[in-house]
Design a protein around this motif. Structure first.
Motif, PDB file in Angstrom:
ATOM      1  N   ARG A  14       0.849  -1.195   0.000  1.00 53.02           N
ATOM      2  CA  ARG A  14       0.000   0.000   0.000  1.00 53.02           C
ATOM      3  C   ARG A  14       0.876   1.234   0.000  1.00 53.02           C
ATOM      4  N   SER A  15       0.429   2.240  -0.744  1.00 53.50           N
ATOM      5  CA  SER A  15       1.129   3.520  -0.782  1.00 53.50           C
ATOM      6  C   SER A  15       0.422   4.487   0.150  1.00 53.50           C
ATOM      7  N   ASN A  16       1.154   5.038   1.100  1.00 53.07           N
ATOM      8  CA  ASN A  16       0.577   6.016   2.006  1.00 53.07           C
ATOM      9  C   ASN A  16       0.366   7.322   1.265  1.00 53.07           C
ATOM     10  N   VAL A  17      -0.834   7.846   1.358  1.00 59.01           N
ATOM     11  CA  VAL A  17      -1.191   9.103   0.713  1.00 59.01           C
ATOM     12  C   VAL A  17      -2.071   9.884   1.683  1.00 59.01           C
ATOM     13  N   LEU A  35      -8.426   9.889   1.817  1.00 59.15           N
ATOM     14  CA  LEU A  35      -7.783   8.648   1.383  1.00 59.15           C
ATOM     15  C   LEU A  35      -6.436   8.578   2.085  1.00 59.15           C
ATOM     16  N   ARG A  36      -6.238   7.581   2.940  1.00 55.79           N
ATOM     17  CA  ARG A  36      -5.015   7.453   3.733  1.00 55.79           C
ATOM     18  C   ARG A  36      -3.972   6.554   3.070  1.00 55.79           C
ATOM     19  N   ASN A  37      -4.421   5.464   2.451  1.00 56.67           N
ATOM     20  CA  ASN A  37      -3.493   4.640   1.678  1.00 56.67           C
ATOM     21  C   ASN A  37      -4.265   3.918   0.594  1.00 56.67           C
ATOM     22  N   LEU A  38      -3.529   3.468  -0.402  1.00 54.10           N
ATOM     23  CA  LEU A  38      -4.144   2.905  -1.595  1.00 54.10           C
ATOM     24  C   LEU A  38      -3.282   1.780  -2.121  1.00 54.10           C
ATOM     25  N   GLY A  42      -7.321  -2.361  -2.609  1.00 51.08           N
ATOM     26  CA  GLY A  42      -8.157  -1.674  -1.637  1.00 51.08           C
ATOM     27  C   GLY A  42      -7.611  -0.345  -1.202  1.00 51.08           C
ATOM     28  N   ALA A  43      -8.288   0.221  -0.196  1.00 50.57           N
ATOM     29  CA  ALA A  43      -7.912   1.540   0.294  1.00 50.57           C
ATOM     30  C   ALA A  43      -8.297   1.681   1.757  1.00 50.57           C
ATOM     31  N   LEU A  44      -7.626   2.590   2.423  1.00 50.97           N
ATOM     32  CA  LEU A  44      -7.976   2.988   3.784  1.00 50.97           C
ATOM     33  C   LEU A  44      -8.529   4.400   3.690  1.00 50.97           C
ATOM     34  N   ILE A  45      -9.759   4.589   4.175  1.00 53.27           N
ATOM     35  CA  ILE A  45     -10.392   5.901   4.133  1.00 53.27           C
ATOM     36  C   ILE A  45     -10.702   6.363   5.549  1.00 53.27           C
ATOM     37  N   PRO A  96       1.072  10.111  -5.422  1.00 48.66           N
ATOM     38  CA  PRO A  96       2.059  11.140  -5.732  1.00 48.66           C
ATOM     39  C   PRO A  96       3.471  10.564  -5.746  1.00 48.66           C
ATOM     40  N   THR A  97       4.309  11.119  -6.619  1.00 52.09           N
ATOM     41  CA  THR A  97       5.699  10.675  -6.648  1.00 52.09           C
ATOM     42  C   THR A  97       6.395  11.193  -5.393  1.00 52.09           C
ATOM     43  N   PRO A  98       7.237  10.374  -4.782  1.00 51.70           N
ATOM     44  CA  PRO A  98       7.903  10.816  -3.555  1.00 51.70           C
ATOM     45  C   PRO A  98       8.861  11.966  -3.834  1.00 51.70           C
ATOM     46  N   ARG A  99       8.949  12.850  -2.872  1.00 53.53           N
ATOM     47  CA  ARG A  99       9.901  13.958  -2.994  1.00 53.53           C
ATOM     48  C   ARG A  99      11.299  13.416  -2.836  1.00 53.53           C
TER      49      ARG A  99
END
Length: 138
Positions: A14-17, A35-38, A42-45, A96-99
């Motif tokens: 999962r990617s944290n967003v 949206l917390r992760n994707l 699935g996803a965490l909302i 999003p691409t990581p900084r």
């Protein structure tokens, strides 16, 4: 359901967003969510007034629209399982691409110093500082 058990049961990374999204519930009722992760599956909302566990929903984020089911609810958070996995392309459009990490631009000072300026030499004489011997013998 305890969120910690969800971490152990995950099959996809999962990617944290932290993005805004929306879920559509029965009778066309919608709810804005964070949206917390994707992941592809699935996803965490997070939101107030989330639907109950087992509710069928449609998750929407921008041009992404995917049917899913609420598999757990705890306080203001819920886990969604998508009925069809997202393609990597669809997933990456919404992560999003990581900084880039900032690399420190400092260096350890060298062992050899610059020659003193004329004003520094006059201060040295005024203070009565004896000239230190050159350790390199020069």
């Amino acid at each position: 359901m305890d969120e910690s058990s969800q971490v152990q049961n995950r099959r996809q990374r999962r990617s944290n967003v932290l993005l805004t999204a929306m879920i559509e519930m029965a009778a066309g009722r919608t709810l804005d969510v964070k949206l917390r992760n994707l992941s592809a599956e699935g996803a965490l909302i997070e939101s107030e007034g989330l639907p109950h566990e087992g509710s069928e929903i449609r998750f929407r984020k921008g041009d992404l629209s995917v049917a899913g089911k609420i598999v757990w609810v705890s306080n203001k958070r819920a886990g969604i399982h998508f009925h069809a996995p997202l393609t990597p392309e669809a997933l990456l459009r919404h992560v999003p691409t990581p900084r880039p990490r900032i690399i420190p631009a400092f260096r350890r000072p060298g062992l050899v110093s610059k020659p003193m300026t004329s004003s520094e030499r006059s201060l040295e004489q005024a203070w009565g500082v004896a000239k230190a011997p050159n350790p390199l013998g020069k």
